[in-house]
Design a protein around this motif. Structure first.
Motif, PDB file in Angstrom:
ATOM      1  N   ALA A  92      47.493  59.699  70.066  1.00 20.09           N
ATOM      2  CA  ALA A  92      48.067  60.616  69.080  1.00 20.09           C
ATOM      3  C   ALA A  92      47.199  60.679  67.826  1.00 20.09           C
ATOM      4  CB  ALA A  92      49.488  60.186  68.734  1.00 20.09           C
ATOM      5  N   GLN A  93      46.700  59.544  67.395  1.00 18.79           N
ATOM      6  CA  GLN A  93      45.816  59.521  66.223  1.00 18.79           C
ATOM      7  C   GLN A  93      44.519  60.279  66.512  1.00 18.79           C
ATOM      8  OE1 GLN A  93      45.795  55.256  65.680  1.00 18.79           O
ATOM      9  NE2 GLN A  93      47.271  55.378  63.993  1.00 18.79           N
ATOM     10  N   ASP A  94      43.976  60.123  67.715  1.00 15.21           N
ATOM     11  CA  ASP A  94      42.785  60.883  68.098  1.00 15.21           C
ATOM     12  C   ASP A  94      43.067  62.386  68.035  1.00 15.21           C
ATOM     13  OD1 ASP A  94      41.267  58.611  68.558  1.00 15.21           O
ATOM     14  OD2 ASP A  94      41.379  58.745  70.756  1.00 15.21           O
ATOM     15  N   SER A  99      42.958  68.445  66.437  1.00 12.10           N
ATOM     16  CA  SER A  99      43.813  69.555  66.839  1.00 12.10           C
ATOM     17  C   SER A  99      44.191  70.433  65.656  1.00 12.10           C
ATOM     18  CB  SER A  99      45.093  69.053  67.501  1.00 12.10           C
ATOM     19  OG  SER A  99      45.890  70.157  67.883  1.00 12.10           O
ATOM     20  N   ASN A 100      44.217  71.736  65.925  1.00  6.88           N
ATOM     21  CA  ASN A 100      44.689  72.704  64.934  1.00  6.88           C
ATOM     22  C   ASN A 100      46.056  73.271  65.304  1.00  6.88           C
ATOM     23  OD1 ASN A 100      42.341  72.552  63.328  1.00  6.88           O
ATOM     24  ND2 ASN A 100      41.272  73.909  64.744  1.00  6.88           N
ATOM     25  N   ARG A 101      46.586  72.864  66.439  1.00  7.80           N
ATOM     26  CA  ARG A 101      47.887  73.383  66.882  1.00  7.80           C
ATOM     27  C   ARG A 101      48.992  72.624  66.153  1.00  7.80           C
ATOM     28  NH1 ARG A 101      47.556  76.740  71.423  1.00  7.80           N
ATOM     29  NH2 ARG A 101      45.667  76.511  72.668  1.00  7.80           N
ATOM     30  N   THR A 102      49.778  73.363  65.393  1.00  6.26           N
ATOM     31  CA  THR A 102      50.830  72.726  64.591  1.00  6.26           C
ATOM     32  C   THR A 102      51.818  71.965  65.468  1.00  6.26           C
ATOM     33  OG1 THR A 102      52.092  74.791  64.565  1.00  6.26           O
ATOM     34  CG2 THR A 102      50.663  74.357  62.671  1.00  6.26           C
ATOM     35  N   GLU A 103      52.090  72.469  66.672  1.00  6.37           N
ATOM     36  CA  GLU A 103      53.021  71.789  67.579  1.00  6.37           C
ATOM     37  C   GLU A 103      52.490  70.405  67.968  1.00  6.37           C
ATOM     38  OE1 GLU A 103      52.873  76.240  68.875  1.00  6.37           O
ATOM     39  OE2 GLU A 103      51.463  74.684  68.252  1.00  6.37           O
ATOM     40  N   LEU A 104      51.197  70.351  68.278  1.00  6.54           N
ATOM     41  CA  LEU A 104      50.596  69.077  68.675  1.00  6.54           C
ATOM     42  C   LEU A 104      50.460  68.120  67.501  1.00  6.54           C
ATOM     43  CD1 LEU A 104      47.826  70.224  71.192  1.00  6.54           C
ATOM     44  CD2 LEU A 104      50.024  69.147  71.690  1.00  6.54           C
ATOM     45  N   ILE A 105      50.204  68.660  66.328  1.00  8.67           N
ATOM     46  CA  ILE A 105      50.125  67.819  65.131  1.00  8.67           C
ATOM     47  C   ILE A 105      51.479  67.164  64.870  1.00  8.67           C
ATOM     48  CG2 ILE A 105      49.823  67.868  62.618  1.00  8.67           C
ATOM     49  CD1 ILE A 105      47.641  70.048  63.146  1.00  8.67           C
ATOM     50  N   VAL A 112      53.228  58.686  66.619  1.00  9.95           N
ATOM     51  CA  VAL A 112      52.714  57.583  65.808  1.00  9.95           C
ATOM     52  C   VAL A 112      53.869  56.878  65.101  1.00  9.95           C
ATOM     53  CG1 VAL A 112      51.317  56.983  63.781  1.00  9.95           C
ATOM     54  CG2 VAL A 112      50.397  58.544  65.514  1.00  9.95           C
ATOM     55  N   ARG A 113      54.763  57.644  64.493  1.00  8.63           N
ATOM     56  CA  ARG A 113      55.871  57.056  63.737  1.00  8.63           C
ATOM     57  C   ARG A 113      56.853  56.321  64.646  1.00  8.63           C
ATOM     58  NH1 ARG A 113      60.521  59.074  63.340  1.00  8.63           N
ATOM     59  NH2 ARG A 113      59.859  61.208  63.742  1.00  8.63           N
ATOM     60  N   THR A 114      57.361  56.997  65.665  1.00 10.39           N
ATOM     61  CA  THR A 114      58.421  56.398  66.489  1.00 10.39           C
ATOM     62  C   THR A 114      57.903  55.267  67.360  1.00 10.39           C
ATOM     63  OG1 THR A 114      58.173  58.042  68.257  1.00 10.39           O
ATOM     64  CG2 THR A 114      59.806  58.514  66.538  1.00 10.39           C
ATOM     65  N   GLN A 115      56.718  55.445  67.929  1.00 11.25           N
ATOM     66  CA  GLN A 115      56.230  54.406  68.829  1.00 11.25           C
ATOM     67  C   GLN A 115      55.706  53.194  68.058  1.00 11.25           C
ATOM     68  OE1 GLN A 115      54.284  55.523  72.442  1.00 11.25           O
ATOM     69  NE2 GLN A 115      55.549  57.338  72.678  1.00 11.25           N
ATOM     70  N   LYS A 132      56.846  34.667  73.386  1.00 11.86           N
ATOM     71  CA  LYS A 132      55.468  35.104  73.619  1.00 11.86           C
ATOM     72  C   LYS A 132      54.997  36.000  72.484  1.00 11.86           C
ATOM     73  CE  LYS A 132      55.907  35.148  78.645  1.00 11.86           C
ATOM     74  NZ  LYS A 132      55.800  35.972  79.844  1.00 11.86           N
ATOM     75  N   THR A 133      53.686  36.102  72.370  1.00 16.70           N
ATOM     76  CA  THR A 133      53.102  37.083  71.468  1.00 16.70           C
ATOM     77  C   THR A 133      52.433  38.148  72.318  1.00 16.70           C
ATOM     78  OG1 THR A 133      51.063  35.804  71.298  1.00 16.70           O
ATOM     79  CG2 THR A 133      52.702  35.442  69.579  1.00 16.70           C
ATOM     80  N   ALA A 134      52.398  39.340  71.790  1.00 14.38           N
ATOM     81  CA  ALA A 134      51.793  40.443  72.518  1.00 14.38           C
ATOM     82  C   ALA A 134      50.288  40.236  72.638  1.00 14.38           C
ATOM     83  CB  ALA A 134      52.086  41.762  71.809  1.00 14.38           C
ATOM     84  N   PRO A 135      49.729  40.581  73.784  1.00 15.12           N
ATOM     85  CA  PRO A 135      48.273  40.481  73.915  1.00 15.12           C
ATOM     86  C   PRO A 135      47.579  41.452  72.968  1.00 15.12           C
ATOM     87  CG  PRO A 135      49.239  41.522  75.855  1.00 15.12           C
ATOM     88  CD  PRO A 135      50.371  41.102  74.969  1.00 15.12           C
ATOM     89  N   GLU A 136      46.338  41.152  72.648  1.00 14.75           N
ATOM     90  CA  GLU A 136      45.547  42.071  71.834  1.00 14.75           C
ATOM     91  C   GLU A 136      45.418  43.393  72.554  1.00 14.75           C
ATOM     92  OE1 GLU A 136      44.171  41.674  68.671  1.00 14.75           O
ATOM     93  OE2 GLU A 136      45.440  39.889  68.672  1.00 14.75           O
ATOM     94  N   LEU A 137      45.349  44.464  71.788  1.00 12.93           N
ATOM     95  CA  LEU A 137      45.209  45.802  72.363  1.00 12.93           C
ATOM     96  C   LEU A 137      43.913  45.890  73.153  1.00 12.93           C
ATOM     97  CD1 LEU A 137      46.131  48.726  72.657  1.00 12.93           C
ATOM     98  CD2 LEU A 137      45.044  49.197  70.452  1.00 12.93           C
ATOM     99  N   ASP A 138      44.016  46.286  74.402  1.00 14.38           N
ATOM    100  CA  ASP A 138      42.868  46.470  75.281  1.00 14.38           C
ATOM    101  C   ASP A 138      42.431  47.929  75.189  1.00 14.38           C
ATOM    102  OD1 ASP A 138      41.053  46.733  77.339  1.00 14.38           O
ATOM    103  OD2 ASP A 138      42.463  46.241  78.938  1.00 14.38           O
ATOM    104  N   HIS A 139      41.261  48.160  74.664  1.00 12.30           N
ATOM    105  CA  HIS A 139      40.771  49.523  74.472  1.00 12.30           C
ATOM    106  C   HIS A 139      40.092  50.095  75.713  1.00 12.30           C
ATOM    107  CE1 HIS A 139      41.529  49.958  70.139  1.00 12.30           C
ATOM    108  NE2 HIS A 139      41.317  48.666  70.084  1.00 12.30           N
ATOM    109  N   SER A 140      40.037  49.341  76.786  1.00  8.23           N
ATOM    110  CA  SER A 140      39.297  49.826  77.969  1.00  8.23           C
ATOM    111  C   SER A 140      39.949  51.040  78.611  1.00  8.23           C
ATOM    112  CB  SER A 140      39.160  48.697  78.993  1.00  8.23           C
ATOM    113  OG  SER A 140      40.422  48.327  79.521  1.00  8.23           O
ATOM    114  N   ASN A 141      41.260  51.213  78.445  1.00 10.67           N
ATOM    115  CA  ASN A 141      41.926  52.387  79.013  1.00 10.67           C
ATOM    116  C   ASN A 141      41.944  53.561  78.046  1.00 10.67           C
ATOM    117  OD1 ASN A 141      42.506  51.138  81.387  1.00 10.67           O
ATOM    118  ND2 ASN A 141      44.586  50.595  80.847  1.00 10.67           N
ATOM    119  N   HIS A 142      41.342  53.406  76.918  1.00 10.04           N
ATOM    120  CA  HIS A 142      41.407  54.442  75.891  1.00 10.04           C
ATOM    121  C   HIS A 142      40.061  55.110  75.741  1.00 10.04           C
ATOM    122  CE1 HIS A 142      42.570  56.542  72.329  1.00 10.04           C
ATOM    123  NE2 HIS A 142      41.575  56.010  71.662  1.00 10.04           N
TER     124      HIS A 142
END
Length: 142
Positions: A92-94, A99-105, A112-115, A132-142
């Motif tokens: 979403a941040q990407d 994006s210039n589409r107001t709907e997508l913005i 970003v806010r809700t999740q 437990k603690t959450a694992p570090e964010l894995d950027h390999s799928n991004h």
């Protein structure tokens, strides 16, 4: 496909989850993301003059919970959904960066806010209920 995976995983956890808090989060994810998927499909159809068709390239992020005891399934769902949501926030941040589409913005801002709020709740739940603690964010799928 990313939203649909969250919906499908949430339906699966509801089949076995006994924890009311896990059930509540899964139900909220289904309600919010069903609506968003329907809206995105409509936009796609309107913008590209054809119905959306999944290209099959999406790699699932959530682990299967089939056959696990309820508490183990809940633990896995909560843990996996943290990473799943973190990737949604990144996407979403990407999108907001180009994006210039107001709907997508608006959708991206909402994601970003809700999740981010859900990530914080899920991390707290993971720590308190499962130690437990959450694992570090894995950027390999991004």
């Amino acid at each position: 496909p990313h939203h649909q995976e969250a919906i499908d995983s949430s339906h699966e956890i509801l089949k076995v989850a006994t924890d009311p808090e896990v059930r509540s989060i899964a139900e909220a994810i289904i309600a919010a993301q069903d609506t968003e998927v329907a809206q995105m499909r409509e936009w796609y159809s309107n913008w590209f003059d054809k119905p959306y068709a999944d290209d099959g390239l999406y790699s699932p992020m959530m682990q299967p919970i089939d056959g696990l005891p309820a508490e183990d399934a809940e633990d896995m769902y909560v843990s996996d959904m943290i990473g799943h949501h973190e990737h949604a926030v990144l996407m979403a941040q990407d999108l907001l960066s180009f994006s210039n589409r107001t709907e997508l913005i608006k959708l991206s801002q909402d994601v970003v806010r809700t999740q981010t709020e859900e990530i914080n709740s899920l991390k707290q739940m993971l720590a308190v209920k499962y130690g437990k603690t959450a694992p570090e964010l894995d950027h390999s799928n991004h």
